[in-house]
Design an enzyme around this catalytic site. Structure first.
Site, PDB file in Angstrom:
ATOM      1  CE  LYS A 153      -1.825   2.911   2.715  1.00  0.00           C
ATOM      2  NZ  LYS A 153      -1.829   4.033   1.773  1.00  0.00           N
ATOM      3  N   GLY A 211       2.531   4.516  13.311  1.00  0.00           N
ATOM      4  CA  GLY A 211       3.197   3.254  13.663  1.00  0.00           C
ATOM      5  C   GLY A 211       2.687   2.684  14.980  1.00  0.00           C
ATOM      6  CD  GLU A 228      13.143   0.675   9.399  1.00  0.00           C
ATOM      7  OE1 GLU A 228      13.636   1.657   9.983  1.00  0.00           O
ATOM      8  OE2 GLU A 228      13.704  -0.426   9.325  1.00  0.00           O
ATOM      9  CB  CYS A 262      12.992   8.804   8.378  1.00  0.00           C
ATOM     10  SG  CYS A 262      13.857   7.726   7.243  1.00  0.00           S
ATOM     11  CD  GLU A 352       9.996  12.836  11.439  1.00  0.00           C
ATOM     12  OE1 GLU A 352       8.826  12.466  11.621  1.00  0.00           O
ATOM     13  OE2 GLU A 352      10.846  12.115  10.881  1.00  0.00           O
TER      14      GLU A 352
HETATM   15  P1  NAD Z   1       2.218   8.363   7.732  1.00  0.00           P
HETATM   16  O1  NAD Z   1       2.504   7.634   8.990  1.00  0.00           O
HETATM   17  O2  NAD Z   1       1.183   9.415   7.747  1.00  0.00           O
HETATM   18  O3  NAD Z   1       1.800   7.345   6.581  1.00  0.00           O
HETATM   19  C1  NAD Z   1       2.613   6.239   6.234  1.00  0.00           C
HETATM   20  C2  NAD Z   1       1.742   5.209   5.540  1.00  0.00           C
HETATM   21  O4  NAD Z   1       0.792   4.711   6.485  1.00  0.00           O
HETATM   22  C3  NAD Z   1       0.931   5.748   4.366  1.00  0.00           C
HETATM   23  O5  NAD Z   1       0.873   4.782   3.341  1.00  0.00           O
HETATM   24  C4  NAD Z   1      -0.453   5.932   4.984  1.00  0.00           C
HETATM   25  O6  NAD Z   1      -1.489   5.868   4.047  1.00  0.00           O
HETATM   26  C5  NAD Z   1      -0.506   4.759   5.945  1.00  0.00           C
HETATM   27  N1  NAD Z   1      -1.485   4.906   7.029  1.00  0.00           N
HETATM   28  C6  NAD Z   1      -2.009   6.046   7.535  1.00  0.00           C
HETATM   29  N2  NAD Z   1      -2.907   5.739   8.516  1.00  0.00           N
HETATM   30  C7  NAD Z   1      -2.913   4.395   8.645  1.00  0.00           C
HETATM   31  C8  NAD Z   1      -3.606   3.490   9.476  1.00  0.00           C
HETATM   32  N3  NAD Z   1      -4.467   3.906  10.390  1.00  0.00           N
HETATM   33  N4  NAD Z   1      -3.363   2.171   9.344  1.00  0.00           N
HETATM   34  C9  NAD Z   1      -2.472   1.724   8.439  1.00  0.00           C
HETATM   35  N5  NAD Z   1      -1.787   2.536   7.595  1.00  0.00           N
HETATM   36  C10 NAD Z   1      -2.006   3.852   7.702  1.00  0.00           C
HETATM   37  O7  NAD Z   1       3.635   8.920   7.257  1.00  0.00           O
HETATM   38  P2  NAD Z   1       3.946   9.858   6.012  1.00  0.00           P
HETATM   39  O8  NAD Z   1       3.448  11.217   6.327  1.00  0.00           O
HETATM   40  O9  NAD Z   1       3.524   9.195   4.742  1.00  0.00           O
HETATM   41  O10 NAD Z   1       5.545   9.829   6.033  1.00  0.00           O
HETATM   42  C11 NAD Z   1       6.291  10.620   6.851  1.00  0.00           C
HETATM   43  C12 NAD Z   1       6.769   9.885   8.084  1.00  0.00           C
HETATM   44  O11 NAD Z   1       7.429   8.682   7.714  1.00  0.00           O
HETATM   45  C13 NAD Z   1       7.775  10.655   8.900  1.00  0.00           C
HETATM   46  O12 NAD Z   1       7.491  10.563  10.267  1.00  0.00           O
HETATM   47  C14 NAD Z   1       9.094   9.952   8.591  1.00  0.00           C
HETATM   48  O13 NAD Z   1      10.076  10.097   9.587  1.00  0.00           O
HETATM   49  C15 NAD Z   1       8.649   8.557   8.436  1.00  0.00           C
HETATM   50  N6  NAD Z   1       9.634   7.808   7.671  1.00  0.00           N
HETATM   51  C16 NAD Z   1      10.415   6.891   8.314  1.00  0.00           C
HETATM   52  C17 NAD Z   1      11.379   6.199   7.612  1.00  0.00           C
HETATM   53  C18 NAD Z   1      12.269   5.178   8.286  1.00  0.00           C
HETATM   54  O14 NAD Z   1      12.834   4.360   7.572  1.00  0.00           O
HETATM   55  N7  NAD Z   1      12.401   5.190   9.588  1.00  0.00           N
HETATM   56  C19 NAD Z   1      11.550   6.436   6.257  1.00  0.00           C
HETATM   57  C20 NAD Z   1      10.740   7.382   5.644  1.00  0.00           C
HETATM   58  C21 NAD Z   1       9.775   8.053   6.365  1.00  0.00           C
END
Ligand code: NAD
Length: 450
Positions: A153, A211, A228, A262, A352
């Site tokens: 997804k 997460g 992650e 991240c 962040e």
């Molecule tokens: P997000 O947590 O909003 O979304 C991530 C994914 O989760 C998306 O596909 C989203 O549709 C999905 N999602 C949202 N709500 C959900 C739910 N209730 N159940 C299951 N899935 C759901 O994050 P974002 O805004 O897309 O990305 C930015 C964040 O990602 C930042 O905090 C960044 O630090 C983190 N990030 C971490 C890493 C790492 O490797 N540690 C890498 C890249 C980004």
């Protein structure tokens, strides 16, 4: 319901897609479940061959995929090319890894004890918008190598490269049903994958907040999860560092991908004796970051992902910045490179931002640097700049973070483990460590008596 896919540099809609619902998620899981027995039975060498064909197809479609990623995520084309190159390398790596992960034989009384690494079944892969295809490949590579089938997804904002990759997977000869991509809301289809009883594991990359919900949701079915999550990494510059090198590298460690990384070293910790000199050098280097049209080969920083995200980033700049760079006017979600002086207690130093805003923070000595760096719920990445080798290793061991670099800001490599400490998540991606999260150890005892 539809999803409008927007180019963040022009604000133009570049695609309109059907938004999947719970039924579509269920159908994708059912397809993946049906494809699992045959996929796990593919011989290791053939599974490796199929992954290598996918890697080769990614290379053959390198420019096309780079353009898709650049237009969808607003990232400079040069950066997008690097990311797509890594996607191919990831599939090459796991193609080679398929038959190199062995079980054990363990000395026991009365027989032979052996271990197998069994695939989990259907795995749900949920990825964010900042490195859409790259992060998808970090999960797809090991998941497929271990014999799992997947439902991927992508983020609603950036689904295009994942959809194209699924087509390439079919072209490579990976059977239908092994790689399924669904585009829809996280709170609907993402949530459904987390709760679905036929999904054995969720590989998640995203915010710490979402997460946490994934982990809670997975508890009901004791689903495996790897997370992650976010970061607030420290770039620690000691007085004995090569200041010119540290300062010229620092902007790219926080402003790359417009800070939507991240691993962004968004806290720059500088020892007091060299703080003023370092600040001058940092400003000079930041002035040189080329911000503008992502399709231009020379561009180093593009826009933010969305208008809403730009407002969030803006809210972090609460004082007059020490430095603010230039950014285009007009259409596009632009935000300039921004450097703010801060104390470790300021919001800008604790949360962040996920945008091009760096917090510059002075420290007194080694112990103070370690204390400030570790004073965070996150622990993903970080850098140590010093010419004292013993100090570099002392500090590296003391920092509560998963991925560090010394006299460098680069923390991601295809063959080395990547992942966080503390609330930056758990589990490791990339390298041979990445396989751990996509298989289960089975122990078999065979009696040789009688
Ligand atoms: P997000 O947590 O909003 O979304 C991530 C994914 O989760 C998306 O596909 C989203 O549709 C999905 N999602 C949202 N709500 C959900 C739910 N209730 N159940 C299951 N899935 C759901 O994050 P974002 O805004 O897309 O990305 C930015 C964040 O990602 C930042 O905090 C960044 O630090 C983190 N990030 C971490 C890493 C790492 O490797 N540690 C890498 C890249 C980004």
């Amino acid at each position: 319901m539809t999803v409008s896919v927007v180019n963040p540099a022009t604000e133009e809609t570049i695609a309109t897609l059907e938004s999947a619902g719970v039924d579509d998620a269920d159908a994708a899981v059912a397809q993946a479940k049906a494809a699992f027995p045959a996929w796990r039975a593919v011989s290791p060498a053939d599974r490796g061959r199929l992954l290598r064909r996918l890697a080769t197809l990614v290379e053959e479609h390198h420019e096309e995929l780079s353009r898709i990623e650049s237009a969808n995520a607003g990232k400079p084309i040069a950066g997008a090319r690097g990311e797509v190159g890594m996607v191919a390398d990831v599939f090459h790596f796991y193609a080679g890894a398929v038959d190199k992960r062995h079980g054990e034989t363990i000395p026991v009384a009365g027989g032979i004890d052996m271990t197998f690494r069994e695939p989990l079944g259907v795995v749900g892969l949920i990825v964010p918008w900042n490195f859409p295809l790259n992060i998808a490949s970090w999960k797809l590579g090991p998941a497929l190598a271990c014999g799992n089938t997947v439902v991927l997804k992508p983020a609603e904002l950036t689904p295009l490269s994942a959809l194209r990759l699924a087509e390439l997977a079919l072209d490579a000869g990976i059977p239908e049903g092994v790689v399924n991509v669904i585009v829809g809301k996280g709170s609907v289809v993402g949530q459904r994958l987390v709760e679905h009883p036929d999904v054995a594991k969720i590989g998640f990359t995203g915010s710490t907040e979402v997460g946490r919900g994934v982990m809670e949701g997975a508890a009901a079915t004791i689903k495996r999860v790897t997370l992650e999550l976010g970061g607030k990494s420290a770039n620690i510059v000691f007085a004995d560092a090569d200041l010119e090198r540290a300062a010229s590298a620092a902007p790219y460690a926080v402003f790359d991908n417009a800070g939507q990384d991240c691993c962004a070293r968004s806290r720059i910790l500088v020892q007091r004796g060299v703080y003023d000199r370092f600040a001058e050098l940092l400003i000079e280097a930041t002035r040189n970051v080329r911000v503008g049209d992502p399709s231009d080969d020379a561009t180093e920083m593009g826009p933010l992902i969305s208008s809403a995200h730009r407002e969030t980033v803006r809210s972090f700049v609460e004082t007059t910045p020490l430095f603010e760079g230039d950014a285009p006017d007009g259409k596009g979600f632009w935000f300039p490179c921004t450097i703010v002086e801060a104390t470790p207690d300021d919001r800008i130093a604790r949360e962040e931002v996920f945008g091009p805003v760096a917090a510059l923070i002075p420290f007194d000595d080694e112990a103070d640097a370690i204390r400030i760096a570790n004073d965070s719920p996150y622990g993903l990445s970080g850098s140590i700049w010093t010419q004292n080798g013993a100090r570099a290793l002392r500090v590296a061991r003391a920092l509560e973070t998963g991925v560090l670099s010394i006299n460098s800001n680069s923390s991601v490599r295809v063959s080395t483990p990547f992942g966080g400490f503390k609330q930056s998540g758990f589990g490791r991606e990339l390298g041979m460590h990445g396989l751990e999260g996509y298989s289960e150890v089975k122990n078999v005892y065979y009696s040789t008596e009688g």
